[in-house]
Design a protein around this motif. Structure first.
Motif, mmCIF file in Angstrom:
data_model
loop_
_atom_site.group_PDB
_atom_site.id
_atom_site.type_symbol
_atom_site.label_atom_id
_atom_site.label_comp_id
_atom_site.label_asym_id
_atom_site.label_seq_id
_atom_site.Cartn_x
_atom_site.Cartn_y
_atom_site.Cartn_z
ATOM 1 N N LYS A 88 0.839 -1.209 0.000
ATOM 2 C CA LYS A 88 0.000 0.000 0.000
ATOM 3 C C LYS A 88 0.872 1.256 0.000
ATOM 4 O O LYS A 88 0.565 2.226 -0.695
ATOM 5 C CB LYS A 88 -0.925 0.005 1.212
ATOM 6 C CG LYS A 88 -2.000 -1.020 1.167
ATOM 7 C CD LYS A 88 -3.258 -0.384 0.702
ATOM 8 C CE LYS A 88 -4.378 -1.402 0.816
ATOM 9 N NZ LYS A 88 -5.550 -0.969 0.129
ATOM 10 N N TYR A 141 3.910 1.540 -1.199
ATOM 11 C CA TYR A 141 4.527 1.639 -2.518
ATOM 12 C C TYR A 141 3.545 2.209 -3.531
ATOM 13 O O TYR A 141 3.883 3.077 -4.328
ATOM 14 C CB TYR A 141 5.021 0.261 -2.961
ATOM 15 C CG TYR A 141 5.543 0.231 -4.367
ATOM 16 C CD1 TYR A 141 6.802 0.730 -4.677
ATOM 17 C CD2 TYR A 141 4.775 -0.293 -5.404
ATOM 18 C CE1 TYR A 141 7.281 0.721 -5.967
ATOM 19 C CE2 TYR A 141 5.241 -0.314 -6.700
ATOM 20 C CZ TYR A 141 6.495 0.194 -6.973
ATOM 21 O OH TYR A 141 6.959 0.180 -8.257
ATOM 22 N N ARG A 142 2.303 1.708 -3.501
ATOM 23 C CA ARG A 142 1.283 2.196 -4.429
ATOM 24 C C ARG A 142 0.977 3.668 -4.184
ATOM 25 O O ARG A 142 0.798 4.422 -5.128
ATOM 26 C CB ARG A 142 0.004 1.373 -4.296
ATOM 27 C CG ARG A 142 0.120 -0.059 -4.717
ATOM 28 C CD ARG A 142 -0.051 -0.251 -6.163
ATOM 29 N NE ARG A 142 -1.409 0.113 -6.555
ATOM 30 C CZ ARG A 142 -1.823 0.116 -7.786
ATOM 31 N NH1 ARG A 142 -1.015 -0.241 -8.738
ATOM 32 N NH2 ARG A 142 -3.039 0.475 -8.097
ATOM 33 N N LYS A 143 0.915 4.059 -2.934
ATOM 34 C CA LYS A 143 0.628 5.451 -2.604
ATOM 35 C C LYS A 143 1.766 6.352 -3.056
ATOM 36 O O LYS A 143 1.542 7.444 -3.571
ATOM 37 C CB LYS A 143 0.397 5.589 -1.104
ATOM 38 C CG LYS A 143 0.005 6.972 -0.680
ATOM 39 C CD LYS A 143 -0.260 7.032 0.811
ATOM 40 C CE LYS A 143 -0.648 8.439 1.222
ATOM 41 N NZ LYS A 143 -0.863 8.533 2.659
ATOM 42 N N ASN A 188 3.848 5.905 -5.533
ATOM 43 C CA ASN A 188 3.935 5.997 -6.988
ATOM 44 C C ASN A 188 2.629 6.407 -7.655
ATOM 45 O O ASN A 188 2.549 6.410 -8.878
ATOM 46 C CB ASN A 188 4.408 4.659 -7.563
ATOM 47 C CG ASN A 188 5.846 4.396 -7.216
ATOM 48 O OD1 ASN A 188 6.644 5.327 -7.119
ATOM 49 N ND2 ASN A 188 6.195 3.151 -7.009
ATOM 50 N N TYR A 189 1.614 6.764 -6.882
ATOM 51 C CA TYR A 189 0.322 7.114 -7.460
ATOM 52 C C TYR A 189 0.420 8.359 -8.337
ATOM 53 O O TYR A 189 -0.101 8.380 -9.452
ATOM 54 C CB TYR A 189 -0.718 7.320 -6.350
ATOM 55 C CG TYR A 189 -2.046 7.779 -6.869
ATOM 56 C CD1 TYR A 189 -2.891 6.875 -7.501
ATOM 57 C CD2 TYR A 189 -2.451 9.097 -6.761
ATOM 58 C CE1 TYR A 189 -4.108 7.286 -7.996
ATOM 59 C CE2 TYR A 189 -3.657 9.510 -7.259
ATOM 60 C CZ TYR A 189 -4.495 8.605 -7.871
ATOM 61 O OH TYR A 189 -5.689 9.019 -8.372
ATOM 62 N N ARG A 196 2.261 7.521 -11.646
ATOM 63 C CA ARG A 196 1.433 6.734 -12.570
ATOM 64 C C ARG A 196 0.331 7.573 -13.191
ATOM 65 O O ARG A 196 0.070 7.493 -14.390
ATOM 66 C CB ARG A 196 0.798 5.553 -11.845
ATOM 67 C CG ARG A 196 1.691 4.368 -11.670
ATOM 68 C CD ARG A 196 0.934 3.306 -11.010
ATOM 69 N NE ARG A 196 0.263 4.021 -9.925
ATOM 70 C CZ ARG A 196 -0.345 3.524 -8.897
ATOM 71 N NH1 ARG A 196 -0.457 2.312 -8.800
ATOM 72 N NH2 ARG A 196 -0.878 4.210 -7.950
#
Length: 160
Positions: free
Chosen positions: A48, A50-52, A54-55, A58
């Motif tokens: 989570k 990592y996703r936040k 790189n949001y 992206r």
């Protein structure tokens, strides 16, 4: 009846052990299960984060790809440059959170963009498209929007 009472009188109380019984030690499979659950939770938290992280990158690259697709659909080039300029400015504001950044214009804006790269990409004719497109009715024939999109993609990938 008397016989039953005599028999009941002979009965002794239930014998309880003096040992304190707890839930531990548990079976080894429970240790494995608890360890797996903890590892899963840790992996989920890391994923989570990592996703936040790189949001923004992206999303900005996805919007830039959409702008590039509109370029291949032969839409208004001035509108495309305006969309690129808005995207880069919004991305910079979200990344660097500098209140003074919103007021930077013209060559100072291009200098700021280049200061975040190792090479001067924006302080060229390509960068002039970003600051002069709003004041033109038609783009010059030699304007290379593909190169501007590629430079913006490099800037986004480098800074986010």
């Amino acid at each position: 009846m008397l016989n039953i009472k005599q028999e009941l009188a002979k009965l002794k109380d239930i014998h309880e052990p003096n040992i304190d019984i707890s839930i531990l030690p548990i079976a080894p499979i429970w240790y494995i299960f608890i360890t797996l659950v903890i590892l899963f939770i840790i992996a989920l938290v890391i994923f989570k984060a990592y996703r936040k992280k790189n949001y923004l990158k992206r999303t900005a690259l996805q919007k830039l790809n959409n702008i590039e697709k509109s370029l291949s659909n032969n839409l208004d080039n001035l509108n495309i440059i305006n969309n690129i300029s808005i995207l880069i400015r919004k991305t910079a504001l979200l990344k660097f959170k500098n209140k003074n950044l919103a007021s930077i214009t013209d060559t100072k804006w291009l200098e700021f963009l280049d200061s975040k790269l190792d090479k001067k990409y924006f302080q060229t004719d390509i960068g002039d498209l970003l600051i002069n497109a709003n004041y033109q009715k038609k783009l010059p024939e030699n304007s290379n929007l593909k190169e501007l999109i590629n430079i913006c993609r490099i800037w986004i990938k480098t800074n986010l």
